[in-house]
Design a protein around this motif. Sequence first.
Motif, PDB file in Angstrom:
ATOM      1  N   LEU A   1      43.104  25.478 -19.516  1.00 25.11           N
ATOM      2  CA  LEU A   1      41.910  24.774 -19.982  1.00 25.11           C
ATOM      3  C   LEU A   1      41.521  25.001 -21.394  1.00 25.11           C
ATOM      4  O   LEU A   1      41.436  24.100 -22.129  1.00 25.11           O
ATOM      5  CB  LEU A   1      40.570  25.426 -19.184  1.00 25.11           C
ATOM      6  CG  LEU A   1      39.273  24.661 -19.580  1.00 25.11           C
ATOM      7  CD1 LEU A   1      39.285  23.147 -18.862  1.00 25.11           C
ATOM      8  CD2 LEU A   1      38.117  25.438 -18.988  1.00 25.11           C
TER       9      LEU A   1
ATOM     10  N   THR B   1      41.318  22.115 -24.085  1.00 24.77           N
ATOM     11  CA  THR B   1      40.183  21.702 -24.910  1.00 24.77           C
ATOM     12  C   THR B   1      40.453  21.789 -26.263  1.00 24.77           C
ATOM     13  O   THR B   1      39.731  21.342 -27.181  1.00 24.77           O
ATOM     14  CB  THR B   1      39.082  22.863 -24.295  1.00 24.77           C
ATOM     15  OG1 THR B   1      39.747  24.190 -24.459  1.00 24.77           O
ATOM     16  CG2 THR B   1      38.434  22.516 -22.940  1.00 24.77           C
TER      17      THR B   1
ATOM     18  N   ALA C   1      38.357  17.492 -22.175  1.00 25.03           N
ATOM     19  CA  ALA C   1      38.144  18.337 -20.899  1.00 25.03           C
ATOM     20  C   ALA C   1      38.532  17.604 -19.764  1.00 25.03           C
ATOM     21  O   ALA C   1      38.202  16.275 -19.588  1.00 25.03           O
ATOM     22  CB  ALA C   1      36.977  19.093 -20.961  1.00 25.03           C
TER      23      ALA C   1
ATOM     24  N   GLN D   1      31.924  25.684 -24.847  1.00 25.57           N
ATOM     25  CA  GLN D   1      32.355  24.384 -24.588  1.00 25.57           C
ATOM     26  C   GLN D   1      31.152  23.243 -24.888  1.00 25.57           C
ATOM     27  O   GLN D   1      31.653  22.277 -25.352  1.00 25.57           O
ATOM     28  CB  GLN D   1      32.619  24.552 -23.327  1.00 25.57           C
ATOM     29  CG  GLN D   1      34.003  25.246 -22.964  1.00 25.57           C
ATOM     30  CD  GLN D   1      34.324  25.531 -21.689  1.00 25.57           C
ATOM     31  OE1 GLN D   1      33.397  25.517 -20.667  1.00 25.57           O
ATOM     32  NE2 GLN D   1      35.468  25.991 -21.153  1.00 25.57           N
TER      33      GLN D   1
ATOM     34  N   LEU E   1      32.103  19.313 -25.458  1.00 31.73           N
ATOM     35  CA  LEU E   1      33.212  19.029 -24.225  1.00 31.73           C
ATOM     36  C   LEU E   1      32.473  18.825 -22.863  1.00 31.73           C
ATOM     37  O   LEU E   1      33.179  18.379 -22.023  1.00 31.73           O
ATOM     38  CB  LEU E   1      34.288  20.273 -24.119  1.00 31.73           C
ATOM     39  CG  LEU E   1      34.953  20.450 -25.311  1.00 31.73           C
ATOM     40  CD1 LEU E   1      35.525  21.909 -25.261  1.00 31.73           C
ATOM     41  CD2 LEU E   1      36.120  19.478 -25.226  1.00 31.73           C
TER      42      LEU E   1
ATOM     43  N   GLY F   1      33.260  16.998 -17.575  1.00 32.94           N
ATOM     44  CA  GLY F   1      33.579  16.869 -18.875  1.00 32.94           C
ATOM     45  C   GLY F   1      32.716  15.741 -19.556  1.00 32.94           C
ATOM     46  O   GLY F   1      32.240  14.694 -18.918  1.00 32.94           O
TER      47      GLY F   1
END
Lengths: 430, 335
Positions: A88, A92, A97, A112, A117, A328
């Motif tokens: 991940l 990212t 994502a 995040q 994302l 996402g």
Amino acid sequence: MKSFNRRSAVTMAAAALLLAGCGGGSGGAGADGGASSGGKVTVEWWSIHNIEPMLGVWKGLVKEYEAQHPNVTIKMNAMNVENFKSKLTTVTQSGKAPHLFHTWGGGVLAQQVEAGLVKDLTADIAPWSGTLSPVALQSYQVDGKTYGVPHDIGMVGFWYNKKLFAKAGIDAPPATWTEFLDDVKKLKAAGIAPIALAGKAKWPGHYYWAYLAMRVAGLDALKQAAETKSFENPDFVTAGRKLKELVDLQPFQQGFLGADYDKPDGQAAAIGNGKAAMELMGQWAPSVQRDTSTDLGEDLGFFPFPAVEGGKGTATDAFGGGGGIAVGADAPPEAVDFLRFISQPDNHRKGVKTGAIFPAVKGTEDAVTDRHAKLVTESLSKATGYQLYLDQAYPPAVGQQVNDSVAELIAGSKTPEQVVADITTAAKSE
Amino acid sequence: MRPETLAADERPAQAEPRRARPASGGDPAGRRRGRRRALVTITLFLLPALVLFVLLVLVPILLAGYASVFKWNGFGGLPTDFVGLDNFTRMFEDPVFLGDLWRGLVLIVLSLAVQLPLALGLALLLNRPMRGRAFYRLLFFAPYVLSEVITAVLFTMFFSPERGLANEMLSMVGLEELSSTWLSDPSSVMYSVFIVMTWKYFGFHMILYLAGRQGIPTELIEAAQLDGASGWKVFRHVTLPLLGPTIRISAFLSVIGAIQLFDLVWVLTEGGPIHASETMAITMFTFGFGRYQVGYASAISVVMFLISLVFALGYQRFVLRRDTEGAITGMRDQR
């Protein structure tokens, strides 16, 4: 010469293949979907439940959902936690994502979110978010907005061997820190290692400091420290001193500094094998004991972290975490709809029934059948406040510093004051 | 390799250009065409490797260099928070990173002082005619074939304080007082790690030395013996100097390996307890993938790269020069 030519042709072909592979790989992050309802939609889901029983439960639910929505395909990609984390992170970095991905909430999720994302789910799930346990949901909220849907919530507490406690002449689990230290001394006197700890893994050690900080300084102090980026609070130093009192009794099993958590001679196995009397661990402890050694069954008890005399925190405040799924930023609406589907009480029960996850949807507590799981659910239902694991709640750099510093405190190479100073430095640098 | 075969190998290489010359050397246009064609062929053959090299080696190095001057958590797009050399100053103030450098040095010194002589001794021993020689060679080389992770898992069990074989064996021969918690004790963990490293890699160096030793013509040794040289003198003045190139390469590989040490230690100890066995690569990993401080982790990797590069170039320039000289001058002769 001829054979040389052929060989280089093969090399070139292989190189071309490799290149093609690279190209495919980087594009395969799966975030290029976003085709909305109507046509064929593929939802990519990165999960950490790569083993039974949860893998089977999720697969069953995916099949059911796909049967109800023939235009939707849910591609489940289940991997173990370490793989998941590094994969991940890599993906990212390219600014994308997966449509659905596992999250533990807290500081990582917040980062995040900040990077744009993650989808803000507040409005999308408003019609049904009331069915989710509010305690479970709060770990996935950043600045009042919701970015994840929980499917698991538990708590950390002491799992203890009733027989060994009886052997040391302890008739009831300790309710205060003083009683707890007394019991540790009694166990030692009886020739039993009081506590099993996985020093190599670090995160199990941070539970002690975190709980003590909650009891001595209170939940608000921990929250405030994160906001002001300063842990320079005398109460946190006191928490460290309390932990030092425990460490000075040398309560841990032999060689604990190098011990793993879930290996055959690790922390969990020490409890299962009756080599140590208790461990401070989350709701999954009994299953890991079973996997690495034996199931203590009836002999395994659970008590919440004791109260600390004169502390500002409430003794019923719980510490722990669970699991959830984030969406996402450019995922199709079907992704959110799938979350609604798996959060329906009947579907959630299917997972809870296995004992691998704990009720995060209101009214599904009846599905808990396992003896040990019931102990946790019961204790959690009495919780007056909730704190997510510090190494998850805070930004990763701060969380890891907490783990590192507490490990150093336990190993005796740092003082309680240095711990607080180091964590503050890490927080300030964020 | 015997001298006769060596000479036989060299002959065609020298003969080739002489034979090729009359064919294209006659008319200059033909030669130019030939050369151009050769150039195209060379480019074509080099291209795939070159593209891969650029994509998989040069670009990541440049990206890491770029990221190392930013404060960046690795999420979303490119870094934006430029901090200049802050990451580097922070690194050289961090006791853990400074400790990494020290521990790396200790490992290098130990490798050179213990592991390589051990491998050399075994190689010379196994070069003598004896019963079961092939078996022993295979046995000593076997650990190198195992993957780092398997080795590490094996040794976590071996060193387990509760029921590990290490302590069992010590108590069996009456040396209980030497038994230890091995990987759990900050003061002994580095030596435990070194034991594992030695176990894993001595076989590789042994094979190198064995091959090098077999490249030494027996005539030289016989001649020395005829002149009355003792076993030690033969070793000191014939075998060792002629093994020079092999030893230099083996030391080089050993040092580079120690600088980049990661997987073995990661599985064994994760760098603990309390950073006592942490290496540069582990620090980089924990900052990059544990703390999401990708900018800082990149800075560490840049420093690692520079250390390796400076060492490699310096070593090539000053130590390996004698060994590579032949090859380079040989090429010059052909031109």
